[in-house]
Write an enzyme that holds these catalytic residues in place. Structure first.
Site, PDB file in Angstrom:
ATOM      1  N   ASP A  91      40.449  40.007  13.613  1.00  0.00           N
ATOM      2  CA  ASP A  91      40.432  40.829  14.821  1.00  0.00           C
ATOM      3  C   ASP A  91      41.604  40.410  15.696  1.00  0.00           C
ATOM      4  O   ASP A  91      42.274  39.417  15.443  1.00  0.00           O
ATOM      5  CB  ASP A  91      39.084  40.750  15.535  1.00  0.00           C
ATOM      6  CG  ASP A  91      38.783  39.355  16.022  1.00  0.00           C
ATOM      7  OD1 ASP A  91      39.696  38.510  15.997  1.00  0.00           O
ATOM      8  OD2 ASP A  91      37.645  39.105  16.433  1.00  0.00           O
ATOM      9  N   ASP A 264      30.667  43.911  10.381  1.00  0.00           N
ATOM     10  CA  ASP A 264      30.673  42.452  10.464  1.00  0.00           C
ATOM     11  C   ASP A 264      29.695  42.070  11.556  1.00  0.00           C
ATOM     12  O   ASP A 264      29.463  42.848  12.480  1.00  0.00           O
ATOM     13  CB  ASP A 264      32.054  41.912  10.864  1.00  0.00           C
ATOM     14  CG  ASP A 264      32.312  42.068  12.352  1.00  0.00           C
ATOM     15  OD1 ASP A 264      32.625  43.193  12.780  1.00  0.00           O
ATOM     16  OD2 ASP A 264      32.160  41.090  13.106  1.00  0.00           O
ATOM     17  N   CYS A 304      18.652  34.218  -4.314  1.00  0.00           N
ATOM     18  CA  CYS A 304      19.651  33.308  -3.747  1.00  0.00           C
ATOM     19  C   CYS A 304      19.392  31.861  -4.159  1.00  0.00           C
ATOM     20  O   CYS A 304      18.320  31.519  -4.659  1.00  0.00           O
ATOM     21  CB  CYS A 304      19.704  33.432  -2.221  1.00  0.00           C
ATOM     22  SG  CYS A 304      18.528  32.395  -1.340  1.00  0.00           S
TER      23      CYS A 304
HETATM   24 ZN   LIG Z   1      16.823  33.740  -0.709  1.00  0.00          ZN
END
Ligand SMILES: [Zn+2]
Length: 375
Positions: A91, A264, A304
């Site tokens: 930015d 974002d 994850c």
């Molecule tokens: Zn996770």
């Protein structure tokens, strides 16, 4: 650089696209994790790649102050300095000058301010912001603009917009590095006629893409959505449309339906390192005592690193004892959650079922703030 719209949804304005940049390709709609200080807090670039981040954000204001542009230049640019070889967007510093710095004085030339660290006096102009961003070497750079807060009156916004358009033209003239593309920033606060005027003025100058600034600065959520829908709807259709700095999962899913391509926000990293994690059933405050004996992962459906290997009880224990691994696991999970639902959103657009995807996501996500339990 090339931006291609691959598919448009028939019911909503959502669209699937591809952005080709100097450091690689980005599938849109995309979410860019925020790397303010040349790091997405507590994560390594390898971890960011593993969880699917294609592009990240850097910050002109912060990096210009510390470590300073000369050091990053010597390192060979921001990519080399921080060991990230995929696309970066920086930015212009405009937003931070207005939100962090003291004693701002705006003149037609630029802004003079005292920084928030040592209180030293600096001047940032459109030319200087572009010079810094060219030295950082990001793939996408932004024009220097004034971002009025909320509430703000019509007359002030008119004057501010005029100045911002002059600064946009000067930013465009100062931009000489062909390996980077420059985005204009649409301002105009809550006034639709000024938003339109802003887009017309920027289009006349001509940019490779357009950011939508000045949202989520304190206005009510319904107004934010109304302005985003209106403004995205009249932004050039053949260029990337980037909604700057708004980013709860509800915000993103809703604004993709308006036709926005890039986002974002600090929400996933900030929440994650403070022990609030996102699940398909809403937010879960994993540091709460109720999870001290809960041996399930944060989210049983999540792939994850944190959910594959650790329990709520363990992560809660880490937060409870102030162990930094807790901040890291919360951050990694949230960033994965964001990249994962953006992936799913892209699949839904490709398959022509975005509206159903959006409804199902919001229904489930809004059920209960602590419903990650499914109890
Ligand atoms: Zn996770």
């Amino acid at each position: 650089m090339e931006f291609t719209v691959l598919k448009k949804d028939k019911i909503t304005a959502a669209r699937l696209g591809k952005l080709v940049l100097a450091h690689g390709e980005v599938d849109t709609p995309c979410f860019m994790p925020v790397g303010t200080q040349a790091t997405v807090k507590s994560t390594t670039p390898e971890e960011l790649k593993e969880l699917g981040a294609q592009m990240i954000l850097g910050n002109t204001y912060h990096l210009g102050l510390r470590p300073g542009i000369e050091i990053i230049k010597k390192a060979g640019g921001l990519h080399k300095f921080m060991h990230w070889d995929r696309p970066i967007l920086t930015d212009s510093g405009g937003y931070q000058v207005f939100s962090l710095a003291d004693l701002r004085e705006i003149t037609p030339e630029g802004v003079t301010f005292r920084d928030h660290i040592e209180g030293s006096l600096h001047t940032l102009t459109p030319e200087k912001s572009i010079r810094i961003q060219q030295a950082l070497g990001a793939d996408v750079i932004m024009v220097f603009d004034e971002c009025p807060g909320y509430p703000v009156d019509y007359d002030y916004t008119c004057k501010s917009l005029e100045l911002t358009l002059q600064w946009a033209l000067r930013s465009r003239k100062a931009h000489t590095d062909g390996s980077q593309i420059l985005f204009g920033i649409v301002q105009g606060s809550v006034f639709k006629d000024l938003r339109k005027k802003s887009i017309e003025g920027l289009e006349e100058i001509g940019f490779a893409g357009y950011g939508l600034g000045g949202l989520s600065v304190g206005e009510p959520k319904e107004l934010m959505f109304e302005l985003a829908e209106y403004t995205v709807g009249i932004m050039p259709a053949d260029k990337p449309r980037y909604i700057m700095g708004t980013g709860t999962p509800e915000d993103l899913i809703t604004q993709i339906a308006y036709g926005a391509d890039m986002f974002d926000c600090t929400v996933p990293t900030r929440y994650g390192r403070n022990g609030t994690v996102f699940t398909p059933y809403g937010k879960l405050v994993v540091r709460n005592a109720k999870y001290k004996d809960d041996h399930r992962p944060i989210d049983e459906e999540c792939g994850c690193y944190a959910c594959r290997n650790y329990s709520r009880a363990y992560i809660r224990h880490l937060f409870n004892t102030g162990e930094i691994l807790g901040n890291r696991l919360g951050t990694l999970h949230n960033l994965y959650f964001y990249q994962d639902f953006m992936r799913k959103a892209r699949v839904a657009i490709r398959e022509g079922v975005y509206e159903r995807f959006q409804k199902e996501f919001l229904d489930r996500f809004g059920k209960s703030v602590e419903a990650g339990n499914k109890e």
